[in-house]
Write a protein that holds these residues in place. Structure first.
Motif, mmCIF file in Angstrom:
data_model
loop_
_atom_site.group_PDB
_atom_site.id
_atom_site.type_symbol
_atom_site.label_atom_id
_atom_site.label_comp_id
_atom_site.label_asym_id
_atom_site.label_seq_id
_atom_site.Cartn_x
_atom_site.Cartn_y
_atom_site.Cartn_z
ATOM 1 N N ILE A 42 0.931 -1.300 0.015
ATOM 2 C CA ILE A 42 0.067 0.060 0.077
ATOM 3 C C ILE A 42 1.039 1.350 -0.026
ATOM 4 C CG2 ILE A 42 -1.842 -1.248 1.232
ATOM 5 C CD1 ILE A 42 -1.111 0.173 3.715
ATOM 6 N N GLU A 43 2.104 1.069 0.453
ATOM 7 C CA GLU A 43 2.981 2.344 0.642
ATOM 8 C C GLU A 43 4.296 1.899 0.479
ATOM 9 O OE1 GLU A 43 3.578 6.597 2.564
ATOM 10 O OE2 GLU A 43 1.763 5.196 3.173
ATOM 11 N N HIS A 44 5.577 2.605 -0.118
ATOM 12 C CA HIS A 44 6.616 2.207 0.051
ATOM 13 C C HIS A 44 7.476 3.245 -0.155
ATOM 14 C CE1 HIS A 44 7.896 1.703 -4.243
ATOM 15 N NE2 HIS A 44 6.566 1.348 -4.281
ATOM 16 N N GLY A 45 8.539 3.749 0.724
ATOM 17 C CA GLY A 45 9.338 4.766 0.595
ATOM 18 C C GLY A 45 10.645 4.820 1.646
ATOM 19 N N SER A 46 11.311 5.889 1.749
ATOM 20 C CA SER A 46 12.440 5.940 2.706
ATOM 21 C C SER A 46 11.718 5.602 4.124
ATOM 22 C CB SER A 46 13.128 7.123 2.606
ATOM 23 O OG SER A 46 12.251 8.165 3.043
ATOM 24 N N THR A 47 12.636 5.069 5.064
ATOM 25 C CA THR A 47 12.109 4.954 6.360
ATOM 26 C C THR A 47 11.714 6.253 6.792
ATOM 27 O OG1 THR A 47 13.883 2.921 6.491
ATOM 28 C CG2 THR A 47 12.842 3.977 8.582
ATOM 29 N N GLN A 48 12.521 7.126 6.837
ATOM 30 C CA GLN A 48 12.020 8.461 7.536
ATOM 31 C C GLN A 48 10.540 9.068 6.942
ATOM 32 O OE1 GLN A 48 14.768 11.655 6.598
ATOM 33 N NE2 GLN A 48 13.472 13.121 7.924
ATOM 34 N N GLN A 49 10.412 8.819 5.412
ATOM 35 C CA GLN A 49 9.056 9.183 4.771
ATOM 36 C C GLN A 49 7.873 8.420 5.412
ATOM 37 O OE1 GLN A 49 7.401 7.427 1.661
ATOM 38 N NE2 GLN A 49 5.773 8.130 2.817
ATOM 39 N N ILE A 50 8.052 7.011 5.596
ATOM 40 C CA ILE A 50 7.200 6.229 5.971
ATOM 41 C C ILE A 50 6.660 6.400 7.485
ATOM 42 C CG2 ILE A 50 6.605 3.652 6.657
ATOM 43 C CD1 ILE A 50 6.253 4.292 3.832
ATOM 44 N N PHE A 51 7.769 6.542 8.323
ATOM 45 C CA PHE A 51 7.566 6.657 9.949
ATOM 46 C C PHE A 51 6.905 8.247 10.106
ATOM 47 C CE2 PHE A 51 9.543 2.580 10.023
ATOM 48 C CZ PHE A 51 8.545 1.976 10.947
ATOM 49 N N GLU A 52 7.634 8.911 9.382
ATOM 50 C CA GLU A 52 7.268 10.453 9.671
ATOM 51 C C GLU A 52 6.100 11.496 8.930
ATOM 52 O OE1 GLU A 52 10.980 12.605 9.987
ATOM 53 O OE2 GLU A 52 11.940 11.226 11.304
ATOM 54 N N SER A 53 5.976 10.605 7.652
ATOM 55 C CA SER A 53 4.991 11.566 6.893
ATOM 56 C C SER A 53 4.614 10.644 6.019
ATOM 57 C CB SER A 53 5.510 12.627 6.040
ATOM 58 O OG SER A 53 6.722 12.019 5.460
ATOM 59 N N PRO A 54 3.813 9.427 6.596
ATOM 60 C CA PRO A 54 3.068 8.360 5.729
ATOM 61 C C PRO A 54 1.927 8.960 4.863
ATOM 62 C CG PRO A 54 2.340 8.201 7.901
ATOM 63 C CD PRO A 54 3.429 9.240 7.994
ATOM 64 N N GLN A 55 1.755 8.572 3.623
ATOM 65 C CA GLN A 55 0.756 8.998 2.766
ATOM 66 C C GLN A 55 -0.550 8.486 2.881
ATOM 67 O OE1 GLN A 55 1.466 12.054 0.824
ATOM 68 N NE2 GLN A 55 3.313 11.831 2.646
ATOM 69 N N HIS A 56 -0.534 7.096 3.200
ATOM 70 C CA HIS A 56 -1.684 6.268 3.152
ATOM 71 C C HIS A 56 -2.230 6.294 4.631
ATOM 72 C CE1 HIS A 56 -4.500 2.940 2.279
ATOM 73 N NE2 HIS A 56 -4.107 2.728 1.170
ATOM 74 N N GLU A 57 -3.548 6.445 4.461
ATOM 75 C CA GLU A 57 -4.209 6.402 5.708
ATOM 76 C C GLU A 57 -4.180 4.991 6.760
ATOM 77 O OE1 GLU A 57 -8.983 5.179 4.768
ATOM 78 O OE2 GLU A 57 -8.308 6.855 5.565
ATOM 79 N N LEU A 58 -3.791 3.952 6.000
ATOM 80 C CA LEU A 58 -3.499 2.628 6.723
ATOM 81 C C LEU A 58 -2.311 2.495 7.317
ATOM 82 C CD1 LEU A 58 -5.407 -0.090 4.394
ATOM 83 C CD2 LEU A 58 -6.154 0.518 6.719
ATOM 84 N N THR A 59 -1.430 3.306 6.473
ATOM 85 C CA THR A 59 0.022 3.174 6.869
ATOM 86 C C THR A 59 0.259 4.091 8.335
ATOM 87 O OG1 THR A 59 0.956 3.169 4.698
ATOM 88 C CG2 THR A 59 2.263 3.927 6.551
ATOM 89 N N SER A 60 -0.359 5.051 8.380
ATOM 90 C CA SER A 60 -0.498 5.903 9.650
ATOM 91 C C SER A 60 -1.141 5.336 10.747
ATOM 92 C CB SER A 60 -1.447 7.202 9.208
ATOM 93 O OG SER A 60 -0.942 7.985 8.196
ATOM 94 N N ALA A 61 -2.282 4.458 10.170
ATOM 95 C CA ALA A 61 -2.939 3.730 11.269
ATOM 96 C C ALA A 61 -1.846 2.598 11.960
ATOM 97 C CB ALA A 61 -4.313 3.346 11.129
ATOM 98 N N TYR A 62 -1.447 1.888 11.171
ATOM 99 C CA TYR A 62 -0.615 0.833 11.521
ATOM 100 C C TYR A 62 0.728 1.282 12.209
ATOM 101 C CZ TYR A 62 2.277 -3.479 10.964
ATOM 102 O OH TYR A 62 3.030 -4.517 11.276
ATOM 103 N N ILE A 63 1.356 2.408 11.843
ATOM 104 C CA ILE A 63 2.411 3.043 12.424
ATOM 105 C C ILE A 63 2.126 3.396 14.054
ATOM 106 C CG2 ILE A 63 4.180 4.854 12.296
ATOM 107 C CD1 ILE A 63 4.763 2.462 10.493
ATOM 108 N N ALA A 64 0.827 3.786 14.096
ATOM 109 C CA ALA A 64 0.312 4.408 15.352
ATOM 110 C C ALA A 64 -0.148 3.265 16.093
ATOM 111 C CB ALA A 64 -0.751 5.347 14.766
ATOM 112 N N GLY A 65 -0.348 2.189 15.718
ATOM 113 C CA GLY A 65 -0.477 1.023 16.457
ATOM 114 C C GLY A 65 -2.209 0.988 16.514
ATOM 115 N N VAL A 66 -3.067 1.780 15.721
ATOM 116 C CA VAL A 66 -4.339 1.786 15.762
ATOM 117 C C VAL A 66 -5.028 0.523 14.878
ATOM 118 C CG1 VAL A 66 -6.337 3.154 15.206
ATOM 119 C CG2 VAL A 66 -4.548 4.412 16.109
#
Length: 249
Positions: free
Chosen positions: A223-247
């Motif tokens: 659903i999304e791929h990029g640099s580690t910094q981008q994925i963890f600090e500014s994810p573009q996909h809402e599921l990525t944001s929810a997953y990173i946040a533990g939601v």
């Protein structure tokens, strides 16, 4: 990889995966269980061939090598693309023979040369000083962390160009896990490393790039791929944001 799809019988495990992996970088594949991360690794060195019901489509290339070609030399491919599994799997042999056996199978006949490679590969994984006086002891007597490092040494002895690591720390205690994690990080710039992990903190510590997998419409997808910094600090996909946040996940 371009438009890679993997199907087991009627079940679609992966659909339309398109990605590139850069030489000398560590890529982490993250996401919930069952979304195709390990399956993607098995496509890269054709372990999918061992599953009668598995069908793979799309394209996968490594340099000038067409990994999907039916005429490819699978032994040569798996020497260049080594894989370490979740559970340490040393051969039921001595520590020395765990590395000597694959060396002989791949044409290294000179014993002195083989011993040089064995020592260097054990030094590469930080095992030499720990076990140099008991090379003829059974590998099964090593601790879990030592066994995993021996498996990695066995792979490195064959001079691969790509390392596939399937949750290499999940079966280890925190201390052993830390040592293996440090070892993986030390391989940066020498190899292309692709590691499946459910440990997001670990992915953030060791990876240069991250790909997030998810199940959508019944099949695993990126659903999304990029640099580690981008994925963890500014994810573009809402599921990525929810997953990173533990939601979610």
């Amino acid at each position: 990889m371009r438009d890679v799809c993997v199907q087991y019988g009627q079940h679609v495990a992966l659909r339309d995966v398109t990605m590139e992996f850069a030489h000398g970088r560590i890529a982490a594949l993250v996401g919930p269980s069952g979304c195709g991360k390990t399956t993607l690794l098995t496509v890269m060195n054709r372990l999918t061939d061992l599953i009668p019901t598995c069908q793979v489509s799309g394209s996968c290339s490594f340099g000038e090598m067409d990994v999907m070609s039916r005429s490819i030399d699978l032994i040569a491919l798996r020497r260049r693309v080594g894989m370490i599994f979740q559970k340490p799997n040393p051969f039921p042999l001595s520590i020395r023979k765990n590395i000597l056996l694959p060396l002989r199978q791949h044409g290294v006949r000179d014993r002195a040369r083989a011993m040089e490679i064995i020592e260097q590969s054990l030094r590469d994984v930080g095992l030499w000083d720990e076990i140099k006086d008991r090379l003829d002891a059974p590998a099964s007597r090593l601790s879990g962390g030592q066994q995993q490092r021996l498996c990695l040494a066995r792979t490195l002895a064959l001079e691969p160009e790509i390392l596939l690591l399937d949750e290499p720390c999940s079966a280890l205690d925190p201390l052993a896990s830390g040592r293996v994690e440090d070892l993986i990080a030390s391989l940066r710039n020498r190899f292309t490393v692709i590691v499946v992990t459910h440990n997001l903190a670990q992915a953030r510590r060791i990876a240069d790039d991250v790909a997030v997998f998810w199940v959508a419409d019944g099949a695993g997808r990126v659903i999304e791929h990029g640099s580690t910094q981008q994925i963890f600090e500014s994810p573009q996909h809402e599921l990525t944001s929810a997953y990173i946040a533990g939601v979610r996940g």
